[in-house]
Design a protein around this motif. Structure first.
Motif, PDB file in Angstrom:
ATOM      1  N   GLY A   1      12.051   6.556   0.501  1.00 26.60           N
ATOM      2  CA  GLY A   1      10.954   5.596   0.488  1.00 26.60           C
ATOM      3  C   GLY A   1       9.637   6.283   0.806  1.00 26.60           C
ATOM      4  N   VAL A   2       8.525   5.716   0.294  1.00 25.87           N
ATOM      5  CA  VAL A   2       7.201   6.259   0.588  1.00 25.87           C
ATOM      6  C   VAL A   2       6.328   5.125   1.114  1.00 25.87           C
ATOM      7  CG1 VAL A   2       5.175   7.405  -0.342  1.00 25.87           C
ATOM      8  CG2 VAL A   2       7.425   7.958  -1.241  1.00 25.87           C
ATOM      9  N   ILE A   3       5.696   5.351   2.285  1.00 32.00           N
ATOM     10  CA  ILE A   3       4.866   4.313   2.897  1.00 32.00           C
ATOM     11  C   ILE A   3       3.545   4.918   3.394  1.00 32.00           C
ATOM     12  CG2 ILE A   3       6.855   2.978   3.649  1.00 32.00           C
ATOM     13  CD1 ILE A   3       6.485   4.152   6.411  1.00 32.00           C
ATOM     14  N   THR A   4       2.589   4.056   3.737  1.00 30.72           N
ATOM     15  CA  THR A   4       1.419   4.515   4.476  1.00 30.72           C
ATOM     16  C   THR A   4       1.439   3.802   5.816  1.00 30.72           C
ATOM     17  OG1 THR A   4      -0.032   2.733   3.803  1.00 30.72           O
ATOM     18  CG2 THR A   4       0.082   4.640   2.349  1.00 30.72           C
ATOM     19  N   SER A   5       0.381   3.985   6.607  1.00 30.15           N
ATOM     20  CA  SER A   5       0.348   3.308   7.902  1.00 30.15           C
ATOM     21  C   SER A   5       0.256   1.802   7.721  1.00 30.15           C
ATOM     22  CB  SER A   5      -0.826   3.828   8.719  1.00 30.15           C
ATOM     23  OG  SER A   5      -1.998   3.755   7.969  1.00 30.15           O
ATOM     24  N   LYS A   6      -0.189   1.338   6.535  1.00 35.44           N
ATOM     25  CA  LYS A   6      -0.335  -0.108   6.339  1.00 35.44           C
ATOM     26  C   LYS A   6       0.891  -0.754   5.709  1.00 35.44           C
ATOM     27  CE  LYS A   6      -5.285   0.160   5.500  1.00 35.44           C
ATOM     28  NZ  LYS A   6      -6.133   0.302   4.316  1.00 35.44           N
ATOM     29  N   GLY A   7       1.522  -0.086   4.763  1.00 41.36           N
ATOM     30  CA  GLY A   7       2.651  -0.722   4.087  1.00 41.36           C
ATOM     31  C   GLY A   7       3.277   0.197   3.063  1.00 41.36           C
ATOM     32  N   ILE A   8       4.126  -0.385   2.213  1.00 39.94           N
ATOM     33  CA  ILE A   8       4.903   0.468   1.330  1.00 39.94           C
ATOM     34  C   ILE A   8       4.112   0.882   0.094  1.00 39.94           C
ATOM     35  CG2 ILE A   8       7.060  -0.534   2.075  1.00 39.94           C
ATOM     36  CD1 ILE A   8       7.219  -1.931  -0.609  1.00 39.94           C
ATOM     37  N   ILE A   9       4.485   2.032  -0.462  1.00 37.84           N
ATOM     38  CA  ILE A   9       3.851   2.581  -1.671  1.00 37.84           C
ATOM     39  C   ILE A   9       4.859   2.587  -2.814  1.00 37.84           C
ATOM     40  CG2 ILE A   9       2.944   4.692  -2.710  1.00 37.84           C
ATOM     41  CD1 ILE A   9       0.927   3.505  -0.941  1.00 37.84           C
ATOM     42  N   GLY A  10       6.055   3.122  -2.589  1.00 38.65           N
ATOM     43  CA  GLY A  10       7.018   3.209  -3.676  1.00 38.65           C
ATOM     44  C   GLY A  10       8.220   4.039  -3.290  1.00 38.65           C
TER      45      GLY A  10
ATOM     46  N   VAL B   1       0.363   9.890   2.901  1.00 36.67           N
ATOM     47  CA  VAL B   1       1.506   8.979   2.929  1.00 36.67           C
ATOM     48  C   VAL B   1       2.629   9.585   3.764  1.00 36.67           C
ATOM     49  CG1 VAL B   1       1.008   7.998   0.670  1.00 36.67           C
ATOM     50  CG2 VAL B   1       2.509   9.954   0.841  1.00 36.67           C
ATOM     51  N   TYR B   2       3.600   8.773   4.113  1.00 40.77           N
ATOM     52  CA  TYR B   2       4.779   9.238   4.823  1.00 40.77           C
ATOM     53  C   TYR B   2       6.008   8.996   3.946  1.00 40.77           C
ATOM     54  CZ  TYR B   2       1.488   8.812   8.661  1.00 40.77           C
ATOM     55  OH  TYR B   2       0.384   8.921   9.451  1.00 40.77           O
TER      56      TYR B   2
END
Lengths: 274, 168
Positions: free
Chosen positions: A137-146, A254-255
């Protein structure tokens, strides 16, 4: 035989055109019908190198904004640390609450972002060398990316949630009613949550988070808020318009999340199928 | 002769880089991008072998596809444009093409614009049809074709005029 040769020689331009066009068409159809874009993708040394060079210039223009995002996140994390209550149902990402070492987090920079196509992909500067694999999974500090789509040694592509191919398990934050998050290809600010049961108490402004039913995302990562909703034609389910927390047109850092129990979960599910 | 090949190689690389690094990220009004790499196909020497021309156009489209993760849509559109170029040249330049004496640097601006407009609209229509790949979204295809074409035509004409040295 002679005539066949003559035919080929006379029409060589047209035949070459036909050949090249069918190759291109085959690649297009392949990219539309399968989840993975196998042959031609930007997770390779050449494209990664070019994007990397220009990204290092590009980064300077967003430094201020990136700093603001990071200090925001720091503040949230600091608050959590001081209050140290278990906030596993919070809308923002808190990797400390996914404790027991179940998830591993990898930081990455976005080299390429797109949001104006019907199937959007991002390119990240982490790859197999950083043990990034498909379906992380790929997310940022705010929410999901993809979700990670393809990987090479040093780069990876991400199938964005802004893609007609993407389908992510999501739920209402307040209750446990689940649905599938899809995208209708129109605005990069909104995605759609479908198949939500009629019994769910849907209210405008409510938060949508990841459902945790797949092994890709942890439960409770923020996605967005409910902007509007309507009953499906069948009358049994809601179709919800979700306003995303993330500005998908502006993603810098991203994380990548790896679920360390994934193989175990997968093996268990496969054994049920048989 | 060698300078022609050299100039085309430089043009190939320069247009590809400008396309993927700058033009793919403009996203004017959310979805309008110019696709200026087709200038390469417009300006390719007319007397060169058509087979090489087709292959090079395919390669250019494929490279753009690789950078923008779009399957094979640019390759398909570029090959179509390259294949139909003689027809476009004949309609826009008429006699000049029949006598094989076109020099893009000193043709009339009017014919040049006709040529680029026809080519761009054809290329963009194929491009967006394949990208969206759904006949029920025909309005979206036409809308994208129209707006992106205007953008591309403007930029292409400007770039060609700016970079041609011996314009009267």
């Amino acid at each position: 035989m002679q005539q066949i040769f003559n035919f080929v020689i006379r029409n060589k331009t047209f035949l070459l055109f036909l050949l090249l066009f069918s190759i291109a068409l085959a690649l297009t159809i392949q990219s539309h019908s399968y989840h993975r874009s196998k042959f031609i993708n930007s997770a390779n040394g050449l494209t990664g190198g070019v994007y990397g060079t220009f990204n290092s210039i590009d980064q300077y223009f967003d430094l201020k904004e990136e700093n603001a995002i990071l200090s925001d996140e720091n503040k949230r994390l600091r608050e959590q640390l001081l209050n140290s209550v278990n906030t596993s149902d919070s809308s923002y990402i808190d990797t400390t609450s996914y404790s027991q070492g179940k998830y591993r987090v990898i930081k990455a920079n976005v080299y390429k972002n797109s949001y104006s196509l019907t199937n959007n992909l991002l390119t990240l500067n982490r790859g197999e060398n950083d043990s990034v694999k498909q379906d992380f999974g790929v997310i940022t500090s705010k929410g999901i990316i993809g979700i990670i789509d393809n990987t090479s040694k040093k780069y990876a592509t991400v199938l964005s949630i802004l893609s007609k191919k993407s389908q992510i398990n999501a739920k209402l934050k307040s209750t446990n009613h689940i649905g599938s998050l899809i995208w209708n290809g129109e605005s990069p600010e909104f995605t759609q949550l479908i198949d939500v049961s009629n019994f769910a108490p849907v209210k405008i402004g409510d938060t949508i988070v990841t459902g945790g039913q797949s092994a890709i995302f942890p439960k409770g990562i923020g996605i967005g808020t409910i902007d509007s909703f309507e009953t499906d034609i069948s009358g049994d389910t809601y179709n919800i318009q979700v306003r995303l927390f993330n500005d998908m047109t502006n993603v810098g850092t991203v994380y990548i999340i790896e679920n360390l129990d994934k193989t175990e979960i997968k093996a268990l599910e496969d054994s049920i199928d048989e | 002769m060698n300078s022609v090949i050299g100039a085309n190689i430089v043009r190939f690389i320069a247009l590809l880089l400008v396309q993927v690094v700058i033009c793919n990220n403009i996203n004017f009004l959310g979805y309008i991008n110019p696709y200026i790499y087709i200038i390469f196909i417009f300006l390719f020497p007319i007397r060169e072998n058509r087979l090489i021309f087709l292959l090079v156009s395919f390669l250019l489209g494929m490279m753009v596809d690789m950078f923008s993760d779009s399957g094979g849509v640019h390759a398909a559109a570029a090959v179509c444009l390259a294949y139909s170029r003689p027809v476009l040249l004949k309609t826009s330049f008429g006699m000049l093409y029949e006598h094989q004496t076109i020099k893009f640097s000193n043709t009339e601006v009017g014919s040049l614009i006709t040529y680029i407009t026809l080519g761009t609209v054809l290329h963009h229509f194929i491009l967006f049809s394949l990208e969206i790949f759904n006949i029920s979204n025909i309005l979206l295809i036409l809308k994208k074709t129209l707006f992106s074409s205007i953008f591309t035509i403007l930029l292409s004409v400007l770039i060609i005029i700016l970079f041609s040295r011996t314009r009267k």
